[in-house]
Scaffold this motif. Structure first.
Motif, mmCIF file in Angstrom:
data_model
loop_
_atom_site.group_PDB
_atom_site.id
_atom_site.type_symbol
_atom_site.label_atom_id
_atom_site.label_comp_id
_atom_site.label_asym_id
_atom_site.label_seq_id
_atom_site.Cartn_x
_atom_site.Cartn_y
_atom_site.Cartn_z
ATOM 1 N N ALA A 170 0.816 -1.152 0.061
ATOM 2 C CA ALA A 170 0.132 0.092 0.038
ATOM 3 C C ALA A 170 0.771 1.129 -0.118
ATOM 4 C CB ALA A 170 -0.804 0.084 1.262
ATOM 5 N N TYR A 227 -6.610 -2.730 9.496
ATOM 6 C CA TYR A 227 -6.381 -2.178 8.198
ATOM 7 C C TYR A 227 -6.651 -0.679 8.094
ATOM 8 C CZ TYR A 227 -7.348 -7.226 8.088
ATOM 9 O OH TYR A 227 -7.065 -8.553 8.125
ATOM 10 N N ASP A 231 -4.193 2.012 6.717
ATOM 11 C CA ASP A 231 -4.585 3.155 5.542
ATOM 12 C C ASP A 231 -4.280 4.709 6.071
ATOM 13 O OD1 ASP A 231 -6.133 3.238 2.824
ATOM 14 O OD2 ASP A 231 -7.531 4.312 4.268
ATOM 15 N N LYS A 235 -1.928 6.950 3.702
ATOM 16 C CA LYS A 235 -2.565 8.069 3.046
ATOM 17 C C LYS A 235 -1.561 9.282 3.551
ATOM 18 C CE LYS A 235 -6.773 5.992 1.833
ATOM 19 N NZ LYS A 235 -8.126 5.888 1.951
ATOM 20 N N ALA A 252 -9.631 2.397 -3.022
ATOM 21 C CA ALA A 252 -9.709 3.637 -2.080
ATOM 22 C C ALA A 252 -8.850 4.746 -2.831
ATOM 23 C CB ALA A 252 -8.660 2.967 -0.973
ATOM 24 N N TYR A 257 -2.078 0.042 -4.860
ATOM 25 C CA TYR A 257 -1.655 -1.193 -4.389
ATOM 26 C C TYR A 257 -0.843 -2.111 -5.447
ATOM 27 C CZ TYR A 257 -4.782 -0.472 -0.374
ATOM 28 O OH TYR A 257 -5.518 -0.210 0.780
#
Length: 303
Positions: A170, A227, A231, A235, A252, A257
């Motif tokens: 990610a 998760y 995230d 971000k 998202a 990813y």
């Protein structure tokens, strides 16, 4: 010992209060207290400490709670299932899920497609993250959407793969790694890496995270609880998350990813008992899930 006594005991423990337990059961507080006292008299030990208007479990109570919890859950599942079979012309299908970001995207699409193919199916989702195989073996669910490693050692369980498993990274959308087609371990060695805490993770992730840590070392690794936390950090540009491709939310905003150049991990799919003999329903489930996944997961993350 009777079922009412067990339910009073469970409700009191779950709510840390005789008063709240009585409200939830629509009993008087004295009735709850009496049922629990009668239960303690039957088993011959004190299960609950009653001090300063607070309740806590004794050592015997902690052991008994887990046994009683399973008994009550089994009975509740059984009663609900039989009532549904009697009163509902629809076929009840109980689906075990782990509530991953990918499932949150895929399952509504899956339901829409399944409804089109069979309007007589009544689907109920059961959260099984901590005990997926136990829920399947105890017939609390008919099928589980899980990783294959969870079922490999269990006899009489069949598995149909939906997604081949591998790790993805990610990345913040504006990062250099987000522009790559494939990320190597060397790309990650000096980066801050976030992994899901093993105590709150899928079994398959625990196993393969350990292998990944052995290959990468622990110097820049931080564990997060879930998760959503991963995230947020990604971000915000605080680092990179590593997780199985069958967990990630590919739709998202603010994160990309990218597959990791690393060995494959356990695939993700549908598990069910040999005794589940409605092959027509299984085919519809599989077809609807595969179609839903195609709409959500990029091709490079499915193979």
């Amino acid at each position: 010992m009777n079922f009412t006594q067990l339910k009073c005991f469970i409700k009191a423990v779950d709510n840390s209060s005789f008063t709240i337990a009585a409200e939830r059961l629509n009993f008087s507080q004295s009735a709850v207290s009496k049922n629990i006292k009668d239960l303690e008299n039957t088993v011959g030990v004190t299960l609950i400490n009653r001090a300063h208007h607070r309740i806590s479990l004794t050592n015997a109570g902690r052991y008994f709670y887990h046994v009683a919890r399973n008994v009550v859950d089994d009975m509740d599942y059984t009663v609900a299932y039989l009532q549904n079979q009697k009163n509902n012309t629809e076929t009840l299908l109980r689906v075990g899920v782990c509530d991953t970001p990918l499932e949150q995207k895929v399952l509504p699409i899956f339901l829409r497609k399944l409804r089109k193919s069979d309007s007589e199916l009544n689907v109920q989702f059961v959260f099984v993250l901590k005990n997926s195989i136990g829920e399947l073996l105890n017939h609390h669910v008919d099928v589980c959407i899980i990783a294959r490693d969870d079922v490999d050692i269990v006899p009489d369980v069949q598995f149909e793969s939906l997604i081949s498993g591998h790790f993805v990274v990610a990345c913040p959308e504006d990062s250099a790694l987000a522009k790559k087609e494939l990320v190597t371990l060397n790309d990650l060695r000096d980066k801050n890496i976030f992994l899901i805490d093993p105590n709150s993770s899928l079994n398959v992730q625990i196993q393969y995270q350990n292998l990944l840590i052995q290959d990468m070392g622990t110097q820049n690794v931080k564990f997060v609880q879930d998760y959503m936390t991963m995230d947020i950090y990604v971000k915000a540009g605080w680092g990179y998350g590593i997780l199985p491709n069958f967990i990630a939310d590919y739709q998202a905003n603010g994160a990309s990813y990218i597959p990791v150049d690393y060995h494959e991990i356990s695939p993700y799919g549908v598990a069910y008992m040999d005794s589940f003999n409605n092959k027509a329903v299984l085919e519809k489930i599989s077809k609807a899930l595969k179609s839903a996944i195609r709409e959500v997961v990029p091709l490079k993350n499915k193979s």
